[in-house]
Design a protein around this motif. Structure first.
Motif, PDB file in Angstrom:
ATOM      1  N   ALA A 108       0.827  -1.205   0.000  1.00 37.53           N
ATOM      2  CA  ALA A 108       0.000   0.000   0.000  1.00 37.53           C
ATOM      3  C   ALA A 108       0.859   1.253   0.000  1.00 37.53           C
ATOM      4  O   ALA A 108       1.864   1.335   0.714  1.00 37.53           O
ATOM      5  CB  ALA A 108      -0.912   0.001   1.227  1.00 37.53           C
ATOM      6  N   LEU A 172      -2.344  -1.174  -3.425  1.00 36.17           N
ATOM      7  CA  LEU A 172      -3.321  -0.144  -3.086  1.00 36.17           C
ATOM      8  C   LEU A 172      -2.649   1.221  -3.150  1.00 36.17           C
ATOM      9  O   LEU A 172      -1.610   1.444  -2.516  1.00 36.17           O
ATOM     10  CB  LEU A 172      -3.858  -0.359  -1.668  1.00 36.17           C
ATOM     11  N   VAL A 200      -7.780   3.993  -4.868  1.00 34.50           N
ATOM     12  CA  VAL A 200      -8.796   4.487  -3.940  1.00 34.50           C
ATOM     13  C   VAL A 200      -9.095   5.948  -4.239  1.00 34.50           C
ATOM     14  O   VAL A 200      -8.219   6.814  -4.143  1.00 34.50           O
ATOM     15  CB  VAL A 200      -8.317   4.321  -2.485  1.00 34.50           C
ATOM     16  N   VAL A 207      -2.848   5.458   2.397  1.00 37.11           N
ATOM     17  CA  VAL A 207      -4.083   4.908   1.854  1.00 37.11           C
ATOM     18  C   VAL A 207      -4.757   3.921   2.817  1.00 37.11           C
ATOM     19  O   VAL A 207      -5.988   3.754   2.785  1.00 37.11           O
ATOM     20  CB  VAL A 207      -3.807   4.251   0.481  1.00 37.11           C
ATOM     21  N   HIS A 213     -10.773   4.417   4.869  1.00 44.68           N
ATOM     22  CA  HIS A 213     -10.163   3.258   5.522  1.00 44.68           C
ATOM     23  C   HIS A 213     -11.107   2.069   5.649  1.00 44.68           C
ATOM     24  O   HIS A 213     -10.676   0.922   5.582  1.00 44.68           O
ATOM     25  CB  HIS A 213      -9.606   3.650   6.899  1.00 44.68           C
ATOM     26  N   VAL A 216     -11.144   0.432   2.250  1.00 50.03           N
ATOM     27  CA  VAL A 216      -9.833  -0.176   2.009  1.00 50.03           C
ATOM     28  C   VAL A 216      -9.699  -1.468   2.804  1.00 50.03           C
ATOM     29  O   VAL A 216      -9.226  -2.490   2.283  1.00 50.03           O
ATOM     30  CB  VAL A 216      -8.712   0.817   2.375  1.00 50.03           C
ATOM     31  N   GLU A 219     -11.613  -4.077   1.056  1.00 53.44           N
ATOM     32  CA  GLU A 219     -10.899  -4.558  -0.125  1.00 53.44           C
ATOM     33  C   GLU A 219      -9.830  -5.581   0.272  1.00 53.44           C
ATOM     34  O   GLU A 219      -9.642  -6.596  -0.407  1.00 53.44           O
ATOM     35  CB  GLU A 219     -10.249  -3.384  -0.858  1.00 53.44           C
TER      36      GLU A 219
END
Length: 242
Positions: A108, A172, A200, A207, A213, A216, A219
């Motif tokens: 990320a 990410l 995102v 991120v 959040h 995320v 995901e």
């Protein structure tokens, strides 16, 4: 006192796997309390280690070897910023015989080759638009302010963008992250048969901890759930008007 911050699964639930979180530049274990709590609620055992020394990824290998002892599989490594780059560099140098070798990785906020020469207010703007996350960073005396000023070693960044391992990868990035090299990352993901890039909307560099959040974390959970299903999503959209 433990060297790690642990987030155990809820009592009475079967452990679905182990997640090791590696923070990035300037961050501490406390930076990932929100993410660790959310992933643990879905019955994943989460452990957060210290941010790596980017001048010696071998130290991270030693740290991971200790951190994963007795871990339930699947084992997934999540890295942010320099933590993501250090994980990618380790994967390029080691083999699957390494005791910390994961079943999948989440990288990320992987930075490009640039750095941000900023004061603290500007660094916060680069990192996040989330007021809660800004408070966490500002009120944690162990957070290293100005950490984004120094770019990562070029060999570390190069390794991150040239990962040839056959592991499932979830990348990410935020579409408002000024440190991301989205073009290069997109090309790298397209060259890897088991990689996925999720962008995102509205997210900044941090991120994993920005305003989005919850989405995320969802995901990441979706990615974790596909590992036992041959990377085939468990849910597909048959039809939709939006």
């Amino acid at each position: 006192m433990s060297r790690y911050t642990d987030f155990p699964e809820p009592d009475g639930l079967r452990v679905r796997g182990t997640v090791i979180v590696v923070p990035g530049r300037g961050e501490t274990q406390a930076t990932y309390t929100r993410l660790g709590t959310r992933l643990a609620a879905d019955a994943y055992r989460v452990r957060v280690v210290d941010a790596p020394d980017v001048t010696s990824v071998t130290r991270l290998a030693d740290e991971l070897t200790e951190a994963v002892e007795g871990a339930d599989r699947p084992l997934v490594l999540i890295g942010a910023d320099s933590g993501a780059a250090a994980i990618a560099a380790l994967l390029s140098r080691e083999t699957s015989a390494a005791p910390w070798w994961p079943d999948a990785v989440v990288l990320a906020g992987l930075p490009g080759h640039t750095a941000a020469a900023v004061d603290w207010a500007e660094e916060l703007e680069i990192r996040t638009s989330c007021p809660a996350h800004r408070d966490v960073l500002t009120n944690d005396p162990a957070v290293s302010r100005g950490a984004l000023h120094t770019p990562l070693p070029p060999d570390l960044t190069a390794a991150a963008y040239n990962d040839t391992t056959d592991l499932p990868h979830l990348f990410l990035i935020g579409d408002e992250d000024p440190l991301a090299d989205r073009t290069t990352l997109t090309l790298a993901v397209k060259a890897s048969p088991k990689s996925r890039l999720s962008v995102v909307r509205g997210a900044h560099h941090d991120v994993l901890n920005d305003r989005q959040h919850r989405s995320v974390a969802a995901e990441i959970i979706t990615f974790l759930e596909t590992l036992g299903n041959g990377l085939v999503p468990l849910i597909t959209t048959e039809s939709s008007a939006w």
